[in-house]
Design an enzyme around this catalytic site. Structure first.
Site, short mmCIF file in Angstrom:
data_model
loop_
_atom_site.label_atom_id
_atom_site.label_comp_id
_atom_site.label_asym_id
_atom_site.label_seq_id
_atom_site.Cartn_x
_atom_site.Cartn_y
_atom_site.Cartn_z
CG MET A 245 37.60 47.27 44.00
SD MET A 245 37.60 45.71 43.10
CE MET A 245 36.53 46.13 41.71
CG LEU A 246 33.93 52.09 47.73
CD1 LEU A 246 33.02 51.04 48.36
CD2 LEU A 246 34.14 53.25 48.70
CB ILE A 247 31.74 50.16 42.81
CG1 ILE A 247 32.80 49.37 42.01
CG2 ILE A 247 30.78 50.88 41.88
CD1 ILE A 247 33.69 50.22 41.12
CD GLN A 252 27.91 49.41 46.15
OE1 GLN A 252 26.98 48.80 46.68
NE2 GLN A 252 28.90 49.93 46.87
N GLY A 253 26.14 47.33 41.30
CA GLY A 253 25.23 46.43 40.59
C GLY A 253 25.15 46.67 39.11
N GLY A 255 28.08 46.42 37.09
CA GLY A 255 29.21 45.76 36.43
C GLY A 255 30.51 46.54 36.45
CG HIS A 256 30.42 50.61 37.15
ND1 HIS A 256 30.53 51.07 35.85
CD2 HIS A 256 29.19 51.00 37.58
CE1 HIS A 256 29.42 51.70 35.52
NE2 HIS A 256 28.59 51.68 36.55
N GLY A 257 32.64 47.01 38.92
CA GLY A 257 33.70 46.30 39.64
C GLY A 257 34.44 45.33 38.73
CD GLU A 280 46.42 44.72 52.90
OE1 GLU A 280 46.25 45.12 54.06
OE2 GLU A 280 46.92 45.42 52.00
#
Length: 424
Positions: A245-247, A252-253, A255-257, A280
């Site tokens: 998982m990567l934004i 970043q910061g 709220g997309h995650g 994992e």
């Protein structure tokens, strides 16, 4: 006969005559921190190419340049990896102000270009004009796969920005090539990243895109993504496991995650054959994010009502979290502890003590296991061997470690509660 030497040769001979320390000092000038030397961009407009404010750098580069994260042989090294914002068409160039061979022709610099070529797929360009031509084709780029969820985020300049989450699979036309470009970011921002085998059809891909306007047209920019592998569970279930998982850093910061993880969770909750959803080797940041999302989902369930929290972690909580939200017992327990902390007046010594003891009872599990192992050892180890193992399981140390684990856990839980309050 007169012999003439170039300035570089003279410097080389001078270093040799001055001894190894002078040589090492001179060569050290040609070492570059690859986390700073690599420049990444997500380009929307041609002017972004020369705009330093749109650049960002890796957090890690050890998988490409070794544990020291250093490239040798250059001064002013700049490894440019620029991507069009949507389709991630790539411009790759290597620039430097000087090379070690200009001074020492017997010293070989690192082949940085080959190292980068090992991780970026073919099809990139090294020419700015060609890259701008690819940028002009971005208007034709569309997100892959069906739309799962859309949401908005306030923005100072635009007022509100719109984002979309799509589910893709490897059969989507053009997706395999796109994913090959997208996954290169993993190497720079996930410490133990590895590329996945996209030929396996049990992979699901979830993508986040920003909708933006350019010259009156609606375009899409890549924000981040998640890969999920569907494991088989006997006899007829599957267990989706989050693998990566990567934004991307510019987003970043915001709220997309949380939006992505919640959308993915809701997607799998709608599939009857899903047993539960796991991850994992999750990082601490991922665990904190998952806590936030799962608490947000569970706080409205009847079994997690405030009046039931002080009765303890119950079978009803386990069942309802599993049946309605595909949350396993271990994760449901963390949800319970966070919600109970929120509902507990920790200034009341008795209530605080009850909460602390209940959480520590769960945390004490591994220490209790050690004590059982010690009891077995007493029966089969020689005295000197037993003393050695008892030293590793000192009771006082166990209590200190238990208290430390509890305090760290409660700190994490409080951050989740604060985030919930901020977005209530």
């Amino acid at each position: 006969e007169k012999i003439f030497f170039s300035f570089e040769k003279c410097m080389f001979l001078l270093c040799l005559l001055s001894g190894p320390n002078a040589m090492e000092k001179k060569l050290a000038e040609y070492k570059c921190d690859t986390n700073l030397a690599i420049t990444l961009k997500l380009v929307r407009f041609p002017e972004d190419i020369e705009d330093d404010s749109t650049s960002f750098h890796p957090e890690y580069s050890h998988q490409t340049f070794g544990d020291d994260e250093v490239a040798f042989g250059y001064k002013g090294l700049n490894i440019q990896l620029y991507y069009t914002a949507g389709n991630l068409s790539t411009l790759f160039r290597v620039r430097y102000s000087s090379k070690v061979t200009e001074l020492f022709d017997c010293v070989e610099p690192d082949d940085v270009e080959s190292k980068i070529r090992e991780i970026i797929p073919p099809g990139f360009t090294a020419n700015t004009d060609d890259f701008i031509s690819l940028l002009e084709k971005e208007a034709k780029f569309e997100p892959f796969g069906p739309l799962l969820h859309s949401y908005t985020v306030p923005n100072e300049e635009a007022g509100v920005l719109t984002y979309q989450i799509h589910k893709a699979d490897i059969t989507c036309p053009g997706f395999q090539e796109y994913h090959g470009r997208l996954q290169t970011f993993l190497m720079w921002f996930i410490e133990t990243a590895s590329f996945i085998d996209t030929d396996d059809d049990r992979w699901d891909f979830f993508l986040v895109f920003e909708k933006y306007n350019k010259d009156g047209e609606t375009l899409y920019a890549t924000v981040g993504y998640m890969t999920v592998y569907n494991y088989y569970v006997y006899p007829d279930k599957t267990r989706p496991r989050v693998s990566q998982m990567l934004i991307l850093p510019p987003f970043q910061g915001e709220g997309h995650g949380a939006q992505l993880l919640e959308a993915v969770h809701r997607f799998y909750c709608g599939l009857p054959k899903v047993q539960d959803i796991t991850a994992e080797d999750p990082s601490d940041n991922y665990v904190n994010l998952r806590d936030y999302v799962l608490v947000k989902l569970c706080q409205g369930l009847p079994s997690f009502a405030v009046e039931k929290l002080h009765l303890g972690f119950s079978a009803d909580m386990i069942k309802e979290a599993q049946d309605k939200l595909k949350i396993n017992k271990k994760h449901a327990r963390r949800v319970y502890e966070i919600l109970r902390l929120r509902a507990t007046d920790m200034s009341d010594e008795e209530k605080a003590r009850e909460y602390r003891l209940e959480v520590k009872k769960r945390l004490f599990g591994p220490y209790r296991k050690n004590q059982r192992e010690l009891a077995k050892m007493r029966k089969c180890l020689r005295p000197e061997e037993l003393v050695s193992h008892m030293g590793q399981m000192d009771t006082r140390t166990q209590h200190e470690e238990l208290e430390k684990s509890y305090q760290l856990l409660v700190d994490d839980y409080r951050r989740v509660i604060e985030r919930l309050a901020a977005h209530a």
